[in-house]
Design a protein around this motif. Structure first.
Motif, PDB file in Angstrom:
ATOM      1  N   SER A 787      11.375 106.646  49.588  1.00 19.35           N
ATOM      2  CA  SER A 787      10.795 105.982  50.742  1.00 19.35           C
ATOM      3  C   SER A 787      10.357 104.577  50.369  1.00 19.35           C
ATOM      4  O   SER A 787       9.774 104.378  49.301  1.00 19.35           O
ATOM      5  CB  SER A 787       9.603 106.791  51.250  1.00 19.35           C
ATOM      6  OG  SER A 787       8.929 106.043  52.217  1.00 19.35           O
ATOM      7  N   GLU A 815      16.039  99.482  55.382  1.00 18.70           N
ATOM      8  CA  GLU A 815      15.236 100.675  55.614  1.00 18.70           C
ATOM      9  C   GLU A 815      15.878 101.452  56.755  1.00 18.70           C
ATOM     10  O   GLU A 815      16.309 100.878  57.723  1.00 18.70           O
ATOM     11  CB  GLU A 815      13.828 100.233  56.008  1.00 18.70           C
ATOM     12  CG  GLU A 815      12.779 101.282  55.791  1.00 18.70           C
ATOM     13  CD  GLU A 815      11.387 100.702  55.953  1.00 18.70           C
ATOM     14  OE1 GLU A 815      10.623 101.245  56.753  1.00 18.70           O
ATOM     15  OE2 GLU A 815      11.091  99.686  55.263  1.00 18.70           O
ATOM     16  N   GLN A 817      15.746 105.155  59.368  1.00 17.02           N
ATOM     17  CA  GLN A 817      14.958 106.283  59.863  1.00 17.02           C
ATOM     18  C   GLN A 817      15.622 107.582  59.414  1.00 17.02           C
ATOM     19  O   GLN A 817      16.838 107.768  59.565  1.00 17.02           O
ATOM     20  CB  GLN A 817      14.882 106.245  61.399  1.00 17.02           C
ATOM     21  CG  GLN A 817      13.885 105.236  61.937  1.00 17.02           C
ATOM     22  CD  GLN A 817      12.452 105.597  61.580  1.00 17.02           C
ATOM     23  OE1 GLN A 817      12.026 106.718  61.793  1.00 17.02           O
ATOM     24  NE2 GLN A 817      11.712 104.647  61.020  1.00 17.02           N
ATOM     25  N   THR A 851      10.995 107.570  56.744  1.00 19.85           N
ATOM     26  CA  THR A 851      11.892 106.457  56.439  1.00 19.85           C
ATOM     27  C   THR A 851      12.434 106.576  55.021  1.00 19.85           C
ATOM     28  O   THR A 851      11.773 107.078  54.111  1.00 19.85           O
ATOM     29  CB  THR A 851      11.173 105.095  56.544  1.00 19.85           C
ATOM     30  OG1 THR A 851      10.104 105.074  55.612  1.00 19.85           O
ATOM     31  CG2 THR A 851      10.666 104.831  57.940  1.00 19.85           C
TER      32      THR A 851
END
Ligand SMILES: *[C@@H]1O[C@H](CO)[C@@H](O)[C@H](O)[C@H]1NC(C)=O
Ligand SMILES: *[C@@H]1O[C@H](CO)[C@@H](O)[C@H](O)[C@H]1NC(C)=O
Ligand SMILES: *[C@@H]1O[C@H](CO)[C@@H](O)[C@H](O)[C@H]1NC(C)=O
Ligand SMILES: *[C@@H]1O[C@H](CO)[C@@H](O)[C@H](O)[C@H]1NC(C)=O
Ligand SMILES: *[C@@H]1O[C@H](CO)[C@@H](O)[C@H](O)[C@H]1NC(C)=O
Ligand SMILES: *[C@@H]1O[C@H](CO)[C@@H](O)[C@H](O)[C@H]1NC(C)=O
Ligand SMILES: *[C@@H]1O[C@H](CO)[C@@H](O)[C@H](O)[C@H]1NC(C)=O
Ligand SMILES: *[C@@H]1O[C@H](CO)[C@@H](O)[C@H](O)[C@H]1NC(C)=O
Ligand SMILES: *[C@@H]1O[C@H](CO)[C@@H](O)[C@H](O)[C@H]1NC(C)=O
Ligand SMILES: *[C@@H]1O[C@H](CO)[C@@H](O)[C@H](O)[C@H]1NC(C)=O
Length: 884
Positions: A787, A815, A817, A851
């Motif tokens: 993450s 990044e 989801q 994330t």
């Protein structure tokens, strides 16, 4: 095989099964109508038939078999009816395939009935038809001896058969010799003398004149004794023999084998279910068997049980000699007893010691001590299973009028005295006294003396040796026998330790050790063996040795135990050694060797103020291991002393490898940074370390100055060229010379492996990886997404991942989801972007997030297996050299 000895005695009986043969019936000459007879043997032996309802049929004792003592009562009734004497032996037997019906009886007899009808009458039991298997009773009655009004089958008033009928025996002349003969003939145990028990028994009515006996005792039948009529005799003879008798079966002679016991006329195996029999009881059995000394008793196990007599528990509680009573039973254990045949040691007190006696006919004769040697004694002890003859001496007590045994000549190797040569004693005009032998399981342990350069200690349990010093262990034993060899054994904790053997000279052996070291520490035992018999080992004498640092010599004021001014101690006085012209590199070499400091680098005279010193008188040639081995020291006053510098003046450095996970593991994952530490414990300042490397096809070295006696060599990124052997070499310039010491070799292996993956959403083969996808990290045995939030994640970080996966350089990172919130690894970064392993410049912690980060690199992953591993060296030549 097992049944052979049980069935032994019935051999004389025809084991036929159809018994109805009235023609065999002996003509009746008795007043009382009889209903019992014996068939299949002679007149007084065979199996019992009974007449019932006018028909003679085999008697079937089926229900009565278990009751040992009843059997002999039927036998007494049948012996009595047939005009035979006392019951000698009974034996119960199964008759199979019986064609004719038998009379099965459920009555029992007391033994004094005149016929079976009387037995039936008093028990009110019937007789049945029986058609199948018959349990018959074989009986042997005495033809010409009868015991009346007695108890059991081995005692009572004695009658002998004469032409006129049964006649009583006169008590006059009925001595122990006569009793011996009659008890033997009746197959009972030995006579019981001085018995008052019969006095209460009513004397029989005398119808015939008394027979008077005169026996020696060695006759086999009473008819061999002199017998006459004594019309004036007033009292009848009462015979009392032991009701139990022992015998050996299935052995090599009558003194060895399975022990059987006869009781109530019946032979059965003897059982000791409570394991109550002691060595003394065994000794007594041997004596009753008229054998020699007891040698051994063991238990033999059977698959099926046999009828047995077992020692009764109650009685064996009170341990009067042979106070045994017997119970009938079934046993699957046999007692295998071994007694000596022709030799015995007679003693009241113990087995394996006593007056030596040798069988002569029916009696035992002592052995003349003056013609008996230690070799003969050792054969006797061996034969009796008693080990070894410790002493052979004159037996105390009176020795006149002895019937001496023959003279034996053994060489000590024989297994029995019978194997030795022997000659009659008569020819020798010897003054004789009996021989008393004491045997011992093993010969006595040897004496041990330990000698070092400083002392000689005898029989000491703990001795401390000086390292490097020589020492001797001598073992000896004062024995009349010739010792063949001594054995010295070092007991290791788990496995068998080393063993040294030396042939004995004058019953002594010396084990020589030139230099004591730690391999000579531990518990030693010394024992010996004899020349004449293998397998006789003495008891062992044990002692412990420890090895201590050599402490009679040291080098002082030199920053090292291997350099400085020489001091010696004798009885605690440490003093310098004065310089003499004779002192040379040779003596210095011995000093360095003794201190385990290598060789002598240099030695010189050092002047100081006058003090007490040792003056050393040298006789060294330089090869010795300790200075005091080649010289002596006396007190002296001087102002010059000796300095010795040994080659091993610098201590050995330590080498250790560390890599990013603070692991000392020498297997390093590719891409990680690592370092190698060199460390030395020394008083000397300065110096430098050289890290010497030798790997696949290459070797090189790197140098660093020492800081705080150590040096550290850094490697920012492990690759396969780092696989190899590393050594730290410590160099220093001391005492005006360059000295070097080296550490042990450390082997480092760099292996393929990564904790970082790129998940492209497709299942991957093991070891394969892709060059684009979500970053996953294996940490703490858990693979999770990495993450970014809330820390920094950027292209330099992504480039570490691409480099670590050898996917070329980074194209993009972002990044993303995740599908849901889940457990991830949160990354704490310290990376600059040039590193080769992500976890080398950062750490992870468990976190919950939705994330992750995606990385896209330029190239396909290179797969490294053993083949490409070699190829990698070939094309990847621009390896960065470590910086120092
Ligand atoms: C047994 O002996 C008794 C006398 O004691 C006699 O009366 C009887 O007839 C005998 N029985 C047989 C079967 O012989
Ligand atoms: C004994 O048994 C056999 C077979 O079981 C039979 O044939 C025979 O008749 C029987 N005999 C008597 C006397 O019961
Ligand atoms: C029995 O002993 C006597 C006297 O001791 C002896 O004269 C005789 O020969 C011996 N008989 C036997 C058979 O050994
Ligand atoms: C007969 O026996 C008596 C003892 O009962 C004894 O005194 C006598 O001497 C014996 N006679 C002979 C001839 O041995
Ligand atoms: C009895 O013991 C002896 C040795 O003591 C052995 O040789 C023999 O086989 C044994 N017999 C049985 C039946 O176990
Ligand atoms: C000892 O005597 C036995 C039997 O007499 C013989 O077999 C053996 O060889 C002898 N041994 C020695 C060492 O004399
Ligand atoms: C100890 O001494 C023995 C010889 O007595 C030798 O074989 C051995 O190598 C030595 N061990 C060491 C560690 O010095
Ligand atoms: C060297 O390493 C050994 C074993 O790891 C350790 O016992 C010793 O204390 C170390 N010596 C130094 C100087 O660190
Ligand atoms: C000791 O070693 C250093 C460096 O290797 C060298 O320069 C020097 O000459 C050496 N000294 C002696 C006495 O060998
Ligand atoms: C890591 O996980 C695997 C399988 O999930 C297991 O076999 C292994 O024992 C684990 N190792 C440790 C050190 O817990």
């Amino acid at each position: 095989m097992m049944l052979s000895f049980v069935l032994g005695f019935v051999g004389l009986l025809v084991t036929g099964t159809s018994g109805v043969d009235t023609a065999q019936q002996p003509p009746s000459q008795f007043d009382v109508p009889h209903d019992g007879r014996l068939v299949g043997g002679g007149r007084c032996s065979g199996w019992i038939q009974m007449k019932h309802q006018g028909k003679w049929r085999n008697m079937d004792l089926r229900n009565e078999l278990a009751f040992g003592s009843y059997k002999v009562q039927y036998a007494r009734v049948v012996c009595q009816q047939t005009g035979c004497g006392s019951v000698n032996t009974v034996f119960a037997r199964k008759m199979d395939r019986n064609e004719d019906p038998a009379w099965q009886v459920s009555f029992y007899c007391l033994g004094n009935e005149r016929n079976f009808s009387e037995c039936r009458k008093h028990t009110r039991k019937s007789v049945h038809y029986k058609n199948t298997t018959v349990f018959a009773l074989d009986v042997i009655c005495s033809e010409s001896l009868r015991l009346t009004d007695g108890r059991g089958v081995c005692s009572g008033y004695l009658n002998v058969k004469t032409e006129l009928g049964w006649a009583p025996v006169c008590n006059y002349g009925f001595d122990s010799g006569a009793m011996d003969v009659l008890c033997r003939e009746l197959d009972c145990g030995p006579p019981v003398y001085h018995s008052q028990s019969f006095q209460s028994i009513e004397k029989p009515e005398v119808l015939q004149p008394f027979q008077q006996f005169q026996c020696f005792g060695n006759e086999s039948l009473h008819q061999d004794c002199k017998i006459m009529v004594n019309t004036s005799c007033t009292s009848p003879a009462y015979l009392h023999c032991e009701s139990t008798k022992f015998r050996m079966v299935d052995g090599i002679d009558q003194c060895k084998g399975i022990i059987q016991l006869k009781l109530d006329g019946e032979w059965r195996v003897m059982e000791d279910p409570w394991r109550k029999m002691t060595a003394k009881d065994s000794e007594e059995i041997c004596r009753k068997l008229e054998c020699g000394s007891h040698i051994s008793t063991s238990v033999h196990y059977l698959q099926h049980s046999l009828p047995s007599w077992s020692v009764d528990r109650e009685c064996s509680h009170s341990r009067r000699s042979f106070c045994w009573t017997w119970e009938t039973g079934f046993s699957n254990t046999l007692l295998n007893v071994s007694c000596s045949d022709n030799v015995r040691l007679s003693s009241w007190r113990e087995a394996c010691a006593g007056k030596l006696e040798v069988r002569r006919g029916l009696s035992w004769s002592p052995v003349c001590h003056s013609v008996f040697s230690k070799e003969e004694a050792s054969v006797v002890c061996w034969e009796l299973g008693c080990g070894f003859a410790e002493t052979s001496k004159v037996a105390s007590g009176v020795n006149d009028n002895q019937d001496w045994s023959q003279d034996f000549t053994c060489n000590g190797t024989e297994n029995t005295l019978d194997e030795c040569r022997s000659s009659p004693m008569g020819s020798m005009q010897q003054e004789c006294q009996a021989t008393f032998i004491t045997c011992k399981e093993r010969p006595a342990r040897p004496r041990v003396t330990i000698q070092t350069t400083h002392e000689s200690v005898e029989e000491r349990k703990y001795t401390s040796l000086k390292r490097g010093g020589r020492f001797l262990v001598s073992c000896s034993q004062n024995t009349p026998y010739t010792i063949h060899s001594f054995h010295l054994r070092l007991a290791a904790v788990q496995e068998q330790g080393p063993e040294w053997s030396e042939l004995a000279v004058d019953n002594t052996a010396t084990f020589f050790f030139a230099r004591a070291n730690e391999t000579h520490q531990g518990r030693f035992t010394c024992y010996y063996t004899f020349a004449f018999r293998q397998g006789v080992f003495s008891e062992a004498n044990s002692f412990s040795l420890s090895v201590q640092e050599s402490s009679d010599l040291r080098l002082v004021d030199g920053n090292s135990r291997c350099a400085g001014q020489l001091e010696l101690t004798q009885e605690g006085d440490w003093m310098p050694v004065s310089y003499q012209h004779s002192w040379s590199q040779k003596e210095a070499g011995v000093v360095c060797r003794q201190l385990e400091c290598g060789d002598a680098a240099s030695t010189r005279r050092v002047d100081k103020q006058e003090v007490s010193m040792w003056r050393f008188y040298s006789d060294c040639d330089g090869s010795e291991h300790a200075l005091m081995d080649c010289g002596t020291a006396t007190k002296w006053t001087s102002s010059s002393t000796v300095e010795v510098i040994c080659t091993d003046v610098l201590p050995k450095p330590n080498i250790t490898v560390w890599w990013s996970k603070a692991s000392k593991n020498t297997v390093i994952t590719w891409g990680y940074s690592f370092r190698i530490d060199c460390l030395v414990k020394t008083q000397f300042p300065g110096g430098h370390f050289v890290l010497v490397f030798s790997g696949l096809g290459q070797s090189h070295s790197h140098m660093k100055r020492t800081v705080n006696h150590s040096a550290t060599f850094y490697f920012p990124s492990a690759d396969f060229t780092h696989t190899g052997n590393y050594r730290c070499q410590y160099n220093n310039f001391v005492y005006n010379q360059n000295f070097t010491s080296e550490s042990q070799t450390l082997t480092v292996t760099v292996k393929e492996g990564s904790e970082v993956f790129l998940d492209n959403g497709a299942p991957r083969e093991d070891g394969n990886s892709s060059c684009a996808g979500l970053v996953q990290v294996l940490y703490d045995n858990k693979t999770r997404f990495l993450s970014a939030a809330p820390a920094v994640w950027d292209k330099p970080h992504a480039s570490v991942v691409c480099r670590q996966l050898r996917c070329g350089s980074v194209i993009s990172t972002r990044e993303v989801q995740l599908q849901k919130e889940e457990s991830v690894w949160r990354f704490f970064s310290d990376c600059g972007g040039s590193e080769t392993a992500l976890l080398d410049c950062g750490s992870v912690k468990s976190w919950v997030s939705s994330t992750g980060v995606e990385v896209v690199c330029t190239g396909e992953a290179l797969l490294y297996n053993i083949r490409s591993y070699m190829g990698f060296f070939f094309f990847n030549t621009n390896i960065e050299a470590p910086s120092y």
